[in-house]
Scaffold this active site. Sequence first.
Site, short mmCIF file in Angstrom:
data_model
loop_
_atom_site.label_atom_id
_atom_site.label_comp_id
_atom_site.label_asym_id
_atom_site.label_seq_id
_atom_site.Cartn_x
_atom_site.Cartn_y
_atom_site.Cartn_z
N THR A 74 106.00 81.48 15.37
CA THR A 74 106.98 80.88 16.27
C THR A 74 106.24 80.40 17.50
O THR A 74 105.44 81.15 18.08
CB THR A 74 108.05 81.92 16.67
OG1 THR A 74 108.64 82.45 15.48
CG2 THR A 74 109.13 81.29 17.54
N MET A 120 103.25 80.68 24.23
CA MET A 120 103.29 82.06 23.84
C MET A 120 103.58 82.15 22.34
O MET A 120 104.68 82.53 21.94
CB MET A 120 104.37 82.79 24.64
CG MET A 120 104.35 84.28 24.47
SD MET A 120 105.43 85.08 25.65
CE MET A 120 106.74 85.61 24.58
N PRO A 121 102.64 81.76 21.49
CA PRO A 121 102.87 81.88 20.05
C PRO A 121 103.11 83.33 19.65
O PRO A 121 102.57 84.25 20.24
CB PRO A 121 101.58 81.36 19.43
CG PRO A 121 100.94 80.55 20.48
CD PRO A 121 101.34 81.16 21.78
N PHE A 122 103.94 83.50 18.64
CA PHE A 122 104.26 84.82 18.10
C PHE A 122 104.09 84.74 16.59
O PHE A 122 104.57 83.79 15.96
CB PHE A 122 105.69 85.18 18.47
CG PHE A 122 106.20 86.45 17.84
CD1 PHE A 122 105.62 87.67 18.14
CD2 PHE A 122 107.25 86.41 16.94
CE1 PHE A 122 106.09 88.84 17.57
CE2 PHE A 122 107.73 87.58 16.36
CZ PHE A 122 107.15 88.79 16.68
N MET A 179 94.72 79.86 16.41
CA MET A 179 95.60 79.34 17.47
C MET A 179 94.81 79.03 18.74
O MET A 179 95.09 78.03 19.41
CB MET A 179 96.72 80.35 17.77
CG MET A 179 97.77 80.41 16.70
SD MET A 179 99.10 81.53 17.20
CE MET A 179 100.22 81.33 15.84
#
Length: 143
Positions: free
Chosen positions: A72, A1-3, A28
């Site tokens: 993140t 779950m990239p942010f 991504m």
Amino acid sequence: MPFAEIYLRDGTTPEYRKAISAGIHQSMIEVFQIPEDDFFHVIHSLPAENMLHAPVFWGIGRSDESVIIRMTFNVRPAEQKKALFTTIADRLVENPGLRRDDILMTILETAAENWWSTARTIDPETGFDTRMSPEAVRAGTIN
């Protein structure tokens, strides 16, 4: 779950901001092989007095169009992070036309157990979302 958090100066168009976000997200997807719907971005549009940086950093001139991108995600191998940086920079130069010298990126890595979203399922062996392909999980796992 990239942010991803995107910091830039006030005055850009919604299309410009969307192009930056899309470039990060597509990178991504390509590099991390995340699912298409794994998309969480916040754009911080700041007054000039709140977006401060040295006009020359490491001998490279930075303009007022500078963008700071903070991402993140779970721990990834150095090679994968380098590929992500390069892919994002290439995309943002292409669209919306940023100067490579005006892109600053940073990564905050965290353990998989530090993420939560309803209905998300984590493979206990890999620590990654169960929807990710085995190839993506192998590429993101540190041996």
